[in-house]
Design a protein around this motif. Sequence first.
Motif, mmCIF file in Angstrom:
data_model
loop_
_atom_site.group_PDB
_atom_site.id
_atom_site.type_symbol
_atom_site.label_atom_id
_atom_site.label_comp_id
_atom_site.label_asym_id
_atom_site.label_seq_id
_atom_site.Cartn_x
_atom_site.Cartn_y
_atom_site.Cartn_z
ATOM 1 N N GLY A 1 0.787 -1.218 0.000
ATOM 2 C CA GLY A 1 0.000 0.000 0.000
ATOM 3 C C GLY A 1 0.824 1.275 0.000
ATOM 4 O O GLY A 1 0.256 2.373 -0.137
ATOM 5 N N LEU A 2 2.144 1.153 0.153
ATOM 6 C CA LEU A 2 2.982 2.354 0.121
ATOM 7 C C LEU A 2 2.934 3.041 -1.233
ATOM 8 O O LEU A 2 3.105 4.257 -1.329
ATOM 9 C CB LEU A 2 4.433 1.997 0.486
ATOM 10 N N THR A 3 2.699 2.261 -2.274
ATOM 11 C CA THR A 3 2.616 2.830 -3.623
ATOM 12 C C THR A 3 1.216 2.744 -4.210
ATOM 13 O O THR A 3 0.999 3.169 -5.343
ATOM 14 C CB THR A 3 3.602 2.105 -4.564
ATOM 15 N N ASP A 4 0.277 2.178 -3.462
ATOM 16 C CA ASP A 4 -1.096 2.035 -3.947
ATOM 17 C C ASP A 4 -2.038 2.212 -2.755
ATOM 18 O O ASP A 4 -2.261 1.280 -1.992
ATOM 19 C CB ASP A 4 -1.293 0.665 -4.599
ATOM 20 N N LEU A 5 -2.589 3.419 -2.606
ATOM 21 C CA LEU A 5 -3.450 3.693 -1.457
ATOM 22 C C LEU A 5 -4.655 2.769 -1.409
ATOM 23 O O LEU A 5 -5.218 2.523 -0.341
ATOM 24 C CB LEU A 5 -3.927 5.145 -1.492
#
Length: 814
Positions: free
Chosen positions: A168-172
């Motif tokens: 999720g750091l790159t995909d909220l």
Amino acid sequence: MGSLPLVLAGPVLRRVDARHVCVWIALSRPGDVTVTVFRGRETSTGDGTSAGATVGTQQRHTRKCGASLHVAVVDVEVVGLPPLTRHCYDVVVSAGGQSKGLKALGLLADGSGVPKALALGYADGMLPSFVTPASRIEDVRLAHASCRKSNGPGPDALAWLDDRIQAGLTDLGKAPQQLFLTGDQIYADDVGGVLLPMLAELGKDLVGTEQLPVGGANLDATYERFPALRRQDTVRTLGRLSTTDGHNHLLTYGEFAAMYCAAFSPSAWRALKAPGDLFQPPPSDAALTHVTDWESVYDGDTSLWKSRPDKAGHTRLDAVTEEARRVEAWRDAVPKVARALANVPTYMIFDDHEITDDWNISQRWRDRVISAPFGRAVVRNGLLAYTVFQGWGNDPARFRHDGSVTEDQKDPDEKLLDALADFADGIGAQSSATLDRIDTLLGIDEPVTVPKMRFDYEVPGPQYTVRVLDTRTRRTYRAPGNTPARLLGLSMDDQLPPGTGQWELLVVVSAAPVLFPRLFESVAQPVGALVFDLKAHMSGREEKTEPGKVTGLAGSESLDIEGWRADEEHHEQLLRRLGTHRRVVVLSGDVHFAGTLTLDFWGTDDTTLGSRIVQCTSSAARNQPDEDMRGLLRTLRAGQQLLQGVPCERIAWEGDHGVVLPPGAAIRPARRARLHRKPSILPARGWPAGTTVGKPPDWRWRVQVNRDERPKAALPAGAPEVPVVSWNAGDRLSSYADIAGKHQQVTRDPKDPVRLMVFRNNIGLVSFATDGSDYRVAHTLLSSADDRTGAGFTEHGVQFAPSPAPAAPVLRSG
């Protein structure tokens, strides 16, 4: 005494909303803790600094919770955190004349110890971060888990959340915004033998040498006096507890605190005891403390207890060695759990194992244990540790007042922290006044009262609110003895107010599932309890004890008869209350399997669906059935079909029902008895033809187990291959042989059935979507086909506004 690190556990990210960011941390020394929140995801540039814009900062002094246990919950006030945005934070600890942020503390880089700590920000020097809760229902992403046992089989599923957060750091869209731990975050009554010596030593270093009441006196509660593998008879005889796995039961406040440190952080871990070293002769005062006398069943020889094989050729040492492997696997997963807890807002509530198995299961149990000084001390110690390590961070405002307030103006939660400081100062010689203050606040005084503290709480959001229920401490009972509990007692209005239309969605956290497959709760458990009690009475073993075994249990205690449906009237009150909310999602654990059920609820208006309640159960994070049990489940695939089965339907009247049977019709006595009760809660099916209803029902509902309806190609790699069976009417013998062969194939296949329920360790993810007219909820269960990696295993989707709209149930034959 071993050396203690400055940071014992944490940081753990707790309550986060548009105006607050709360961080929990436990230290070995007193000091000031400063939390600074920054916009975005940033690297540390120094103690409490980064390149990101500061949105809030707050400093709090630690509170003393033990001689070397000092805890702070820092509540940072921020101005309007935008929804669905990423923020990060630093924690600066000022103690012993030095101030250090997370980087200087070594928490932003991988460690080298055992277990090996991981960089909290997922990259060297990066600060831990989080995503604020979404403002739109369709963007909400929740995670939930329960039942995490140190010596359980299989992998620790909670560690898989770490992977999800990293993705999720790159995909909220993948990042969980809130984590709800729904009970049994530790197992106080079932601890690995090799782990207990470490916990006892660490607990002594944190708190000091405590005392426990034994035989009218207070004795030092040392590990030497209460060693590993010998505590079952102690907790049964002195504490009057009912756990059947209490050989290494936590006893002291320090041991409970040490268990939380071990469960939440790699920082304070020490070397585990070798399995063979646990088999020691009994202590000199064994007759006084009632430690388990294994020698009485092994010819007086401690070495035979260790090495004599059973009928299967396995020794006690073999069992303890296998358990040690499980503890080591749990230990090695702790760093991933610690990192996950630092990067997602986390909310917690107890079930029974935080204290002991069957905690408050019946009035008989409660009165028996609380009236035993040793048992009350264990309950007190467990509740104090729960408050420090779990309860405090759920709603920190209850535990602190800024400015000068009188003692009477303080919340009971804050008063408990004050009393705990006195308790910590009095270790080794507790004053009765301090214990009385604590017991009154916790509701374990004698006679038992309602706790002054409240363990339930609310987490409101922009369009939804979360109500976390306390189903343990506010129970009431219909009668003394072993009658099932009413889980909310008289507190339903306080814990779960009626819906007013304020929220688009209500999320309820209940440790025990509100909805449960009726095959288990309505048939298997009650019948099993009845048979258990009857056999115990006829054999005269209600009060017998045998070394290392627990006898004298009630059937409800043996089989955990304490779900919502155990008291039908109370359960119906709950369903009616939930029915005042249009959309409800319930998050639960407890039962050691995972799945989803949907209940449709109608009020007096049977033309419009009043409420849809979706029960999402995720259990266990680490306490799955052993392979032999899962093998049995694979052979009984028809049993999973029975679990889904025909929907369960009920029709109810508060007063007179107006049901008229046709002349000469006969119905079963149990059904006739339902007609005479008020309220009258009747099954919809199975009535004689010609039965009429002269009065509209006051409410009705239908519940169904959900099935993963994705095509076979979309199922995970762990899904089983269902064999195709052919039937040749001309050659029945060969056909039966083919069926037997396919059945054997299914039995040997290590893959579990997954469309209805998951019986392996798991964690649940709850997400929402919209088609423009209403919302759809998806419950995805992360589990594992190979006991190593977690992936999307089972997915259940439920539309809140189904089309076509379901018809309300009616009384009918068949």
